[in-house]
Write an enzyme that holds these catalytic residues in place. Structure first.
Site, PDB file in Angstrom:
ATOM      1  NE  ARG A  28     -11.926  15.166 -29.984  1.00 23.56           N
ATOM      2  CZ  ARG A  28     -11.873  14.972 -28.649  1.00 23.56           C
ATOM      3  NH1 ARG A  28     -10.718  15.000 -28.015  1.00 23.56           N
ATOM      4  NH2 ARG A  28     -12.957  14.778 -27.953  1.00 23.56           N
ATOM      5  CE1 TYR A  86      -3.996   2.090   0.392  1.00 23.08           C
ATOM      6  CE2 TYR A  86      -2.489   3.454   1.688  1.00 23.08           C
ATOM      7  CZ  TYR A  86      -3.688   3.302   0.999  1.00 23.08           C
ATOM      8  OH  TYR A  86      -4.568   4.354   0.904  1.00 23.08           O
ATOM      9  CG  ASP A 130      -1.202  18.050 -21.459  1.00 23.33           C
ATOM     10  OD1 ASP A 130      -0.571  16.968 -21.446  1.00 23.33           O
ATOM     11  OD2 ASP A 130      -2.433  18.108 -21.659  1.00 23.33           O
ATOM     12  CE  LYS A 132      -3.886  10.530 -24.162  1.00 24.21           C
ATOM     13  NZ  LYS A 132      -4.698  10.462 -22.935  1.00 24.21           N
ATOM     14  CG  PHE A 182      -7.289  17.966 -24.394  1.00 24.59           C
ATOM     15  CD1 PHE A 182      -7.462  17.504 -25.688  1.00 24.59           C
ATOM     16  CD2 PHE A 182      -7.511  17.090 -23.348  1.00 24.59           C
ATOM     17  CE1 PHE A 182      -7.856  16.189 -25.930  1.00 24.59           C
ATOM     18  CE2 PHE A 182      -7.908  15.781 -23.585  1.00 24.59           C
ATOM     19  CZ  PHE A 182      -8.073  15.328 -24.880  1.00 24.59           C
ATOM     20  CB  THR A 183     -12.159  17.618 -23.965  1.00 20.49           C
ATOM     21  OG1 THR A 183     -11.262  16.518 -23.886  1.00 20.49           O
ATOM     22  CG2 THR A 183     -12.549  17.858 -25.411  1.00 20.49           C
TER      23      THR A 183
HETATM   24  C1  P61 Z   1      -7.245  11.242 -26.344  1.00 20.72           C
HETATM   25  F1  P61 Z   1     -12.025  12.235 -26.525  1.00 20.72           F
HETATM   26  N1  P61 Z   1      -6.473  12.307 -24.378  1.00 20.72           N
HETATM   27  O1  P61 Z   1      -6.565  12.080 -26.988  1.00 20.72           O
HETATM   28  P1  P61 Z   1      -6.383  10.971 -19.590  1.00 20.72           P
HETATM   29  N2  P61 Z   1      -4.046  15.972 -22.051  1.00 20.72           N
HETATM   30  C2  P61 Z   1      -4.032  15.606 -23.334  1.00 20.72           C
HETATM   31  C3  P61 Z   1      -4.743  14.484 -23.721  1.00 20.72           C
HETATM   32  O2  P61 Z   1      -4.701  14.112 -24.993  1.00 20.72           O
HETATM   33  C4  P61 Z   1      -5.483  13.737 -22.742  1.00 20.72           C
HETATM   34  C5  P61 Z   1      -5.460  14.179 -21.408  1.00 20.72           C
HETATM   35  C6  P61 Z   1      -4.733  15.297 -21.100  1.00 20.72           C
HETATM   36  C7  P61 Z   1      -7.255  11.364 -24.886  1.00 20.72           C
HETATM   37  C8  P61 Z   1      -8.264  10.559 -24.094  1.00 20.72           C
HETATM   38  C9  P61 Z   1      -9.526  11.338 -24.153  1.00 20.72           C
HETATM   39  O3  P61 Z   1     -12.034  14.426 -25.138  1.00 20.72           O
HETATM   40  C10 P61 Z   1     -11.324  13.371 -24.715  1.00 20.72           C
HETATM   41  O4  P61 Z   1      -5.301  10.010 -19.231  1.00 20.72           O
HETATM   42  C11 P61 Z   1      -3.255  16.394 -24.312  1.00 20.72           C
HETATM   43  O5  P61 Z   1      -7.218  10.536 -20.737  1.00 20.72           O
HETATM   44  O6  P61 Z   1      -7.207  11.338 -18.403  1.00 20.72           O
HETATM   45  C12 P61 Z   1      -6.261  12.621 -23.117  1.00 20.72           C
HETATM   46  O7  P61 Z   1      -5.596  12.284 -20.055  1.00 20.72           O
HETATM   47  C13 P61 Z   1      -6.211  13.465 -20.334  1.00 20.72           C
HETATM   48  C14 P61 Z   1     -10.323  11.271 -25.235  1.00 20.72           C
HETATM   49  C15 P61 Z   1      -9.677  12.407 -23.296  1.00 20.72           C
HETATM   50  C16 P61 Z   1     -11.240  12.270 -25.502  1.00 20.72           C
HETATM   51  C17 P61 Z   1     -10.600  13.410 -23.559  1.00 20.72           C
HETATM   52  O8  P61 Z   1      -7.870  10.335 -26.870  1.00 20.72           O
END
Ligand code: P61
Length: 469
Positions: free
Chosen positions: A393, A83, A226, A269, A135-136
């Site tokens: 997108r 843990y 980021d 990623k 970013f979303t």
């Molecule tokens: C993706 F449709 N990306 O591109 P988490 N920063 C950035 C990202 O690309 C990102 C995160 C933070 C995704 C997954 C995803 O609208 C969406 O590990 C530059 O996914 O929590 C994630 O990281 C967040 C798909 C996220 C989406 C949001 O496919």
């Protein structure tokens, strides 16, 4: 007589290949068109709502969909699932210090966990957070903490055909104007992303981050990165920026990060794993606040929601992601698909970025108003044609303005064909290209979609649509 040519020869270059061979495979199958129509209806024309088993080639995302190496799988067997104080945490902390150069590490389950921590720790209601395109999830967390996100990316980024080599750059004049308008004390940090996702995976130059650092120092503003696809960003610096051709990607990354105060990371990623993330920083106050918040929202500060084995896989993935020959084949594969589509005059975001090809749905469905969701429609048509899954997108992803409640209509209305790392072959790319061409050729008959269900947050994940008849 036609002499057969390899793809490399057709593009006037020597062919290259991936620096790995395949040891384990996962069968995939294509269901027939009537079955795809049923699946699409059941999914409300939203590719996020399809079952993965009904998908043939899955280009929804490069997030968590990567193939791990034999070394990473071996690392999984070395998970220390204590843990507190897992050995794998210290290995990960070492890797982040060695390759990114930040002092402190707070692990999280994935990127948005880290975004949540930094937003809650640094933002006060009424603040402004400038960044290089939204970013979303990043913006969602900034808004939930009470900030207004302000896009300060260069104008070129909003034009899908502009060939600027570093379309991810921040426009320093826009940033200065914001500081003059609201005051530096209202800006808790600048949100800088490597290979800007929503702009088409477009990189930031070293010159830009250096200038940004100087600007931040003048105004006493923090600069957070980021770093989700920052290794890929460094490939573009090596390729395009003077003075970096002979530097390894790892050295470029270290220099880039040295201009920033810390970073959040979705390891799903760049780091070639299925799950994981972190927040890293040099400032002690943020470390203290984030270490405290992490135990409330993620898990203890030495695992943050990851199993010990996951942290081990991330630590090994960091090293693998920074190998120059790996990165050349990674970006090379994305580019290969881009070359095919460009040669057929199918409108895509130029130049081709790091992790995906982005189809320009506004140009492809030039007859369709943006209110009929051209990108959502194109993603659905592509699935119907061949079982290939992609991601909208455009206006659906952009969501609604929290003040007015209206749709935000972004300039870029795109469909992302995202390439998972070390997963698909060149032949898969050929199949994808041919399907895009078939959908493109049939573009005039398509009318668009209407939204029939809309959730409150990050609507694109769960919204439902029906065809306009
Ligand atoms: C993706 F449709 N990306 O591109 P988490 N920063 C950035 C990202 O690309 C990102 C995160 C933070 C995704 C997954 C995803 O609208 C969406 O590990 C530059 O996914 O929590 C994630 O990281 C967040 C798909 C996220 C989406 C949001 O496919």
């Amino acid at each position: 007589m036609n002499v057969p040519q390899t793809m490399g020869q057709q593009f006037g270059r020597r062919s290259w290949a991936e620096p790995w061979k395949i040891k384990m495979v996962e069968p995939i199958k294509m269901i027939d068109r009537p079955a795809r129509q049923v699946a699409l209806d059941e999914a409300g024309y939203n590719t996020f709502l399809l079952r993965s088993e009904d998908v043939y080639i899955d280009l929804l995302t490069d997030s968590g969909t990567n193939a791990m190496s034999d070394r990473q799988w071996a690392g999984m067997m070395l998970g220390d699932e204590a843990y507190a104080g897992s050995r794998n945490f210290y290995h990960l902390e070492d890797a982040v210090r060695t390759y990114y150069g930040y002092k402190h590490l707070v692990p999280t389950h994935q990127g948005r966990g880290a975004e949540h921590l930094i937003s809650q720790a640094l933002i006060e209601p009424g603040d402004y957070v400038p960044g290089n395109m939204y970013f979303t999830t990043t913006r969602q967390h900034q808004e939930l903490a009470g900030a207004t996100f302000v896009d300060v990316i260069i104008d070129e980024a909003h034009d899908s055909q502009n060939p600027h080599p570093f379309k991810g750059n921040i426009d320093l004049a826009k940033l200065e104007a914001l500081i003059a308008r609201v005051g530096a004390e209202k800006i808790p940090y600048i949100s800088l992303a490597g290979t800007v996702n929503m702009a088409g995976g477009q990189p930031v130059s070293m010159a830009n981050v250096r200038d940004l650092r100087a600007l931040c120092d003048r105004h006493g503003i923090r600069l957070y990165l980021d770093a989700t696809r920052m290794a890929e960003n460094c490939f573009f610096i090596q390729e395009r920026e003077e003075g970096y051709q002979d530097k390894p990607i790892a050295a470029i990354l270290k220099e880039f990060c040295s201009y920033t105060d810390g970073a959040w990371m979705s390891s799903k990623k760049d780091h070639l794993v299925n799950i994981g993330g972190w927040l890293a920083m040099n400032h002690e106050d943020l470390f203290e606040k984030a270490s405290n918040l992490v135990v409330v929202f993620e898990g203890l500060h030495t695992y943050g929601g990851m199993a010990g084995r996951d942290m081990e896989a991330v630590a090994i993935g960091i090293e693998e992601a920074l190998q120059d020959d790996y990165m050349r084949s990674r970006i090379g594969q994305v580019r290969y698909l881009g070359e095919l589509l460009s040669d057929w005059n199918i409108p895509i975001v130029q130049p081709v970025g790091g992790h995906a090809i982005f189809l320009d749905a506004k140009r492809i469905y030039a007859h369709m108003p943006q209110s009929a969701f051209p990108a959502q429609t194109l993603a659905a048509e592509l699935y119907l044609d061949s079982g290939i899954r992609s991601m909208e997108r455009g206006v659906v992803s952009a969501g609604r303005d929290p003040q007015t409640g209206d749709h935000r209509y972004p300039k870029l209305e795109l469909v992302r064909l995202t390439i998972p790392r070390r997963v698909y072959t060149q032949a898969h790319m050929d199949v994808v290209a041919e399907s895009v061409k078939a959908v493109y050729d049939a573009r005039h008959a398509v009318k668009g979609l209407e939204m029939v269900y809309e959730p409150a947050y990050l609507r694109f994940f769960q919204a439902r649509f029906a065809p306009i008849r």
